[in-house]
Design a protein around this motif. Structure first.
Motif, short mmCIF file in Angstrom:
data_model
loop_
_atom_site.label_atom_id
_atom_site.label_comp_id
_atom_site.label_asym_id
_atom_site.label_seq_id
_atom_site.Cartn_x
_atom_site.Cartn_y
_atom_site.Cartn_z
N ASN A 1 3.53 19.65 22.28
CA ASN A 1 3.21 19.09 20.96
C ASN A 1 1.71 18.87 20.79
N GLY A 2 0.90 19.40 21.72
CA GLY A 2 -0.55 19.29 21.60
C GLY A 2 -1.10 17.90 21.81
N CYS A 3 -0.43 17.10 22.62
CA CYS A 3 -0.91 15.73 22.84
C CYS A 3 -2.21 15.70 23.63
N GLY A 4 -2.44 16.74 24.45
CA GLY A 4 -3.70 16.84 25.18
C GLY A 4 -3.74 16.15 26.51
N THR A 5 -2.63 15.55 26.93
CA THR A 5 -2.61 14.83 28.21
C THR A 5 -2.95 15.76 29.37
N CYS A 6 -2.41 16.96 29.34
CA CYS A 6 -2.67 17.92 30.43
C CYS A 6 -4.15 18.29 30.49
N ALA A 7 -4.76 18.49 29.33
CA ALA A 7 -6.17 18.87 29.29
C ALA A 7 -7.06 17.74 29.82
N GLN A 8 -6.66 16.50 29.56
CA GLN A 8 -7.44 15.36 30.05
C GLN A 8 -7.45 15.28 31.56
N ALA B 1 -10.50 21.54 36.29
CA ALA B 1 -11.19 22.84 36.21
C ALA B 1 -11.33 23.34 34.77
N GLU B 2 -10.85 22.57 33.81
CA GLU B 2 -10.89 22.96 32.40
C GLU B 2 -10.15 24.27 32.16
N ALA B 3 -9.07 24.46 32.88
CA ALA B 3 -8.21 25.61 32.62
C ALA B 3 -7.34 25.36 31.40
N LEU B 4 -7.14 24.10 31.06
CA LEU B 4 -6.40 23.71 29.86
C LEU B 4 -7.34 22.89 28.98
N ARG B 5 -7.44 23.29 27.72
CA ARG B 5 -8.35 22.60 26.80
C ARG B 5 -7.62 22.35 25.49
N LEU B 6 -7.88 21.20 24.92
CA LEU B 6 -7.26 20.84 23.65
C LEU B 6 -8.16 21.31 22.51
N ILE C 1 -7.15 26.11 39.41
CA ILE C 1 -7.32 25.98 40.87
C ILE C 1 -6.00 25.65 41.56
N GLY C 2 -4.91 25.62 40.81
CA GLY C 2 -3.59 25.41 41.40
C GLY C 2 -3.34 24.02 41.93
N CYS C 3 -3.96 23.00 41.34
CA CYS C 3 -3.80 21.64 41.85
C CYS C 3 -2.49 21.00 41.41
N ASP C 4 -1.85 21.54 40.38
CA ASP C 4 -0.56 21.07 39.87
C ASP C 4 -0.60 19.70 39.20
N VAL C 5 -1.79 19.16 38.96
CA VAL C 5 -1.88 17.84 38.33
C VAL C 5 -1.30 17.86 36.92
N CYS C 6 -1.51 18.98 36.22
CA CYS C 6 -1.04 19.05 34.83
C CYS C 6 0.48 19.02 34.75
N LEU C 7 1.17 19.54 35.78
CA LEU C 7 2.63 19.53 35.77
C LEU C 7 3.16 18.10 35.72
N ALA C 8 2.56 17.26 36.54
CA ALA C 8 3.00 15.87 36.58
C ALA C 8 2.55 15.09 35.35
N SER D 1 5.01 24.73 33.56
CA SER D 1 5.64 25.11 34.82
C SER D 1 4.72 26.08 35.54
N ARG D 2 4.98 26.26 36.82
CA ARG D 2 4.16 27.19 37.59
C ARG D 2 4.77 28.58 37.55
N GLY D 3 3.95 29.55 37.16
CA GLY D 3 4.36 30.94 37.15
C GLY D 3 3.86 31.63 38.40
N PRO D 4 4.11 32.94 38.52
CA PRO D 4 3.68 33.68 39.71
C PRO D 4 2.18 33.75 39.88
N GLU D 5 1.42 33.69 38.75
CA GLU D 5 -0.03 33.82 38.84
C GLU D 5 -0.77 32.60 38.30
#
Length: 328
Positions: free
Chosen positions: A85-92, A96-101, A56-63, A71-75
């Motif tokens: 390293n698969g720590c899973g912080t971004c997925a947590q 929108a569950e666009a990233l899953r561990l 959904i483009g919220c950018d929370v995972c970047l931070a 990083s943010r790509g064109p799409e």
């Protein structure tokens, strides 16, 4: 207590042994089958899968990422797999569950806790527990302890394996399983290496070793057009099954394209892009050829169409036969 990496525990399964079952999917596999339907099972470590359509483009995972691997790509977001390293912080943090561990460390107690939730269903349906993967033999101590605990509780056990593992481990596991699903990807060691990255010599040796324990073995072969559906391989594999006393069933699994999307979610190229699944008509022809060899020995070959999505009639044509190279 042993611990292991598991990427899924699937409850109420009906396709991995008798009755209602719990399937424990071990993460990590020494093979690299070109058609792998579960590429998330290959690596021996947790990893992030990316479902870009959910973003959904919220950018929370970047931070959130402590390694600056996103990083943010064109799409959509772009994951630098070399930094991740698969720590899973971004997925947590991904709403929108666009990233899953995929992959989590479990103790045997934790696995058994999940298994025992369905113990009533095992008793009422004749079901049990199936260890799958990945490759359970690649986490031998962990698999052994889970099987030992299940057998102590009287739970029916099964294992799905490529057979690629240490022979001493196979000897330890054999008495603890009631049913073995054993993959033969290709009967020829050279072709097997081309298709999976390893020879089948250890695999075939372990299959013969298991045959001596007298446990029920169902041999499984994924039928991959242009890779292992030629007449010589079908005949040779059928002859192997005919010779093994514990093998009564040879099950053929028609290739499907469901793994292609998973490769993309992991940022990997799919080796078999463009391959069309075999038609039901072609599969039945292969089954018939195999049964001509097996039936005199009171054994059968059958096709399991679970997961096969039929291709349109226009694709079930001479082009399909040409790709398959199997004009039975």
């Amino acid at each position: 207590m042993n611990t292991g990496i598991v990427f899924n525990i699937q409850r109420f399964s009906l396709h991995d042994g008798p009755g209602i079952r719990t399937v424990v999917f071990f993460k990590g596999c020494p093979l690299r089958c070109q058609w792998c339907a579960n590429p998330e099972s290959q690596q021996f470590k947790p990893e992030i899968t990316q479902f870009s359509a959910n973003c959904i483009g919220c950018d929370v995972c970047l931070a959130a990422c402590p390694h600056n691997a996103i990083s943010r790509g064109p799409e959509s977001m772009v994951i630098d797999r070399a930094l991740c390293n698969g720590c899973g912080t971004c997925a947590q943090t991904c709403y929108a569950e666009a990233l899953r561990l995929m992959g989590k460390k479990y103790s045997v107690d934790q696995v058994m806790s999940e298994i025992l939730k369905d113990s009533l269903f095992y008793r009422n349906s004749g079901g049990g527990v199936t260890l799958s993967g990945g490759e359970p033999l690649s986490q031998g101590d962990f698999a052994l302890e889970v099987l030992q605990r299940c057998k102590a509780l009287g739970i029916h056990t099964a294992i799905e394996t490529s057979g690629y593992g240490p022979q001493n481990l196979v000897e330890e596991i054999a008495p603890l399983v009631d049913l073995i699903f054993f993959d033969i990807k290709h009967s020829d060691p050279i072709q097997h290496r081309k298709l999976t990255g390893v020879s089948n010599e250890l695999i075939m040796s372990n299959l013969r070793l298991l045959d001596g324990f007298g446990k029920e073995i169902i041999v499984r072969t994924p039928i991959i057009p242009g890779c292992n559906d030629d007449q010589d391989n079908i005949d040779h594999t059928a002859e192997i099954c005919r010779e093994l006393s514990s093998v009564k069933i040879w099950e053929l699994l028609p290739y499907h394209q469901l793994g292609e999307h998973k490769f993309a979610c992991l940022g990997r190229d799919y080796p078999l892009h463009g391959i069309i699944p075999p038609s039901r008509e072609l599969m039945e022809a292969i089954v018939g050829r195999a049964n001509a060899i097996l039936e005199p020995a009171n054994k059968i070959c059958r096709a399991d169409y679970t997961g096969l999505r039929e291709t349109p009639a226009t694709e079930k044509s001479e082009e399909t036969i040409k790709k398959c190279g199997s004009p039975y």
